[in-house]
Design a protein around this motif. Structure first.
Motif, mmCIF file in Angstrom:
data_model
loop_
_atom_site.group_PDB
_atom_site.id
_atom_site.type_symbol
_atom_site.label_atom_id
_atom_site.label_comp_id
_atom_site.label_asym_id
_atom_site.label_seq_id
_atom_site.Cartn_x
_atom_site.Cartn_y
_atom_site.Cartn_z
ATOM 1 N N GLY A 1 -17.682 77.024 48.924
ATOM 2 C CA GLY A 1 -17.657 76.865 50.384
ATOM 3 C C GLY A 1 -18.781 75.976 50.883
ATOM 4 O O GLY A 1 -18.574 75.142 51.770
ATOM 5 N N ALA A 2 -19.965 76.121 50.298
ATOM 6 C CA ALA A 2 -21.104 75.284 50.693
ATOM 7 C C ALA A 2 -20.841 73.822 50.352
ATOM 8 O O ALA A 2 -21.135 72.926 51.150
ATOM 9 C CB ALA A 2 -22.388 75.774 50.013
ATOM 10 N N VAL A 3 -20.272 73.585 49.179
ATOM 11 C CA VAL A 3 -19.927 72.210 48.802
ATOM 12 C C VAL A 3 -18.885 71.655 49.773
ATOM 13 O O VAL A 3 -18.991 70.510 50.231
ATOM 14 C CB VAL A 3 -19.415 72.143 47.346
ATOM 15 C CG1 VAL A 3 -18.829 70.779 47.030
ATOM 16 C CG2 VAL A 3 -20.529 72.492 46.370
ATOM 17 N N VAL B 1 -25.313 72.171 44.048
ATOM 18 C CA VAL B 1 -25.090 71.959 42.610
ATOM 19 C C VAL B 1 -25.842 73.005 41.783
ATOM 20 O O VAL B 1 -25.294 73.587 40.845
ATOM 21 C CB VAL B 1 -25.497 70.529 42.199
ATOM 22 C CG1 VAL B 1 -25.501 70.369 40.690
ATOM 23 C CG2 VAL B 1 -24.580 69.506 42.848
ATOM 24 N N VAL B 2 -27.079 73.273 42.164
ATOM 25 C CA VAL B 2 -27.885 74.254 41.434
ATOM 26 C C VAL B 2 -27.269 75.645 41.527
ATOM 27 O O VAL B 2 -27.179 76.366 40.533
ATOM 28 C CB VAL B 2 -29.349 74.246 41.940
ATOM 29 C CG1 VAL B 2 -30.128 75.434 41.426
ATOM 30 C CG2 VAL B 2 -30.034 72.951 41.541
ATOM 31 N N VAL B 3 -26.825 76.027 42.712
ATOM 32 C CA VAL B 3 -26.239 77.362 42.888
ATOM 33 C C VAL B 3 -24.960 77.511 42.073
ATOM 34 O O VAL B 3 -24.748 78.540 41.424
ATOM 35 C CB VAL B 3 -25.989 77.679 44.376
ATOM 36 C CG1 VAL B 3 -25.112 78.894 44.545
ATOM 37 C CG2 VAL B 3 -27.311 77.905 45.071
ATOM 38 N N LEU B 4 -24.113 76.508 42.072
ATOM 39 C CA LEU B 4 -22.897 76.592 41.262
ATOM 40 C C LEU B 4 -23.238 76.671 39.772
ATOM 41 O O LEU B 4 -22.638 77.450 39.028
ATOM 42 C CB LEU B 4 -21.968 75.416 41.551
ATOM 43 C CG LEU B 4 -21.195 75.509 42.855
ATOM 44 C CD1 LEU B 4 -20.400 74.228 43.098
ATOM 45 C CD2 LEU B 4 -20.269 76.705 42.870
ATOM 46 N N GLY B 5 -24.210 75.890 39.339
ATOM 47 C CA GLY B 5 -24.643 75.952 37.948
ATOM 48 C C GLY B 5 -25.220 77.310 37.589
ATOM 49 O O GLY B 5 -24.931 77.871 36.525
ATOM 50 N N MET B 6 -26.046 77.857 38.482
ATOM 51 C CA MET B 6 -26.616 79.189 38.246
ATOM 52 C C MET B 6 -25.528 80.243 38.161
ATOM 53 O O MET B 6 -25.570 81.118 37.294
ATOM 54 C CB MET B 6 -27.572 79.571 39.389
ATOM 55 C CG MET B 6 -28.885 78.874 39.373
ATOM 56 S SD MET B 6 -30.011 79.294 40.754
ATOM 57 C CE MET B 6 -29.139 80.408 41.796
ATOM 58 N N THR B 7 -24.573 80.156 39.053
ATOM 59 C CA THR B 7 -23.507 81.156 39.081
ATOM 60 C C THR B 7 -22.675 81.089 37.807
ATOM 61 O O THR B 7 -22.322 82.124 37.243
ATOM 62 C CB THR B 7 -22.633 80.968 40.329
ATOM 63 O OG1 THR B 7 -23.470 81.019 41.487
ATOM 64 C CG2 THR B 7 -21.591 82.057 40.436
#
Length: 168
Positions: free
Chosen positions: A53-55, A77-83
């Motif tokens: 959603g943020a993207v 990008v970092v949050v998706l990678g972390m998740t």
């Protein structure tokens, strides 16, 4: 080479010396352990939706000509990678790998603090991103709550000596 042997090599990188340590099968298959992971998977799914959603919001804003700070792009990008990384840890932890549980528990306790501190920096993120970060942190705290329950700490504190893998 099987998929599991390939994953064990990756686990060695991610898990260090304890990469081959598994918990007892009875603890792994216990109803409370399975129920905790069902909730964890659901909450990680919410995290993915928040990240996507943020993207999407950033893309819509950028395509309409609104300025989107570089900090927003990096964060998404970092949050998706972390998740995705947390999803891997959850998958391996639900298979009984102690190292994965420890990493998942550690990061689910650290990420909310880091995220909230970053959200508190004035002007770093637009209001919608600050809201997303607060929601991300709340969901992550929920994951940490399941992982730090008495049952889960006991289950992942006991080791099945016959279930260690030979990892090189």
């Amino acid at each position: 080479m099987t998929w599991e042997s390939l994953l064990l090599k990756f686990d060695r990188l991610a898990g260090g010396r304890q990469a081959g340590v598994r918990i007892a099968e009875a603890d792994r298959t216990h109803q409370r352990t399975r129920r905790a992971f069902a909730w964890i998977w659901w909450l990680l799914g919410v995290e993915v939706l928040l990240g996507v959603g943020a993207v999407a919001v950033a893309l819509v804003l950028a395509s309409s000509g609104a300025p989107v700070p570089i900090a927003v792009w990096v964060r998404t990008v970092v949050v998706l990678g972390m998740t995705l990384t947390l999803g891997y840890f959850a998958w391996r932890a639900s298979d009984g790998w102690r190292w994965a549980y420890q990493r998942l528990r550690l990061f689910s306790q650290i990420f909310p603090v880091v995220t909230l501190v970053m959200a508190a920096i004035p002007g770093l993120y637009p209001g919608w991103m600050v809201t997303e970060q607060i929601l991300f942190s709340l969901v992550m705290i929920g994951i940490a709550d399941f992982l730090t329950s008495d049952h889960m700490r006991h289950a992942y504190g006991s080791i099945d000596p016959g279930a260690t893998a030979a990892i090189r």
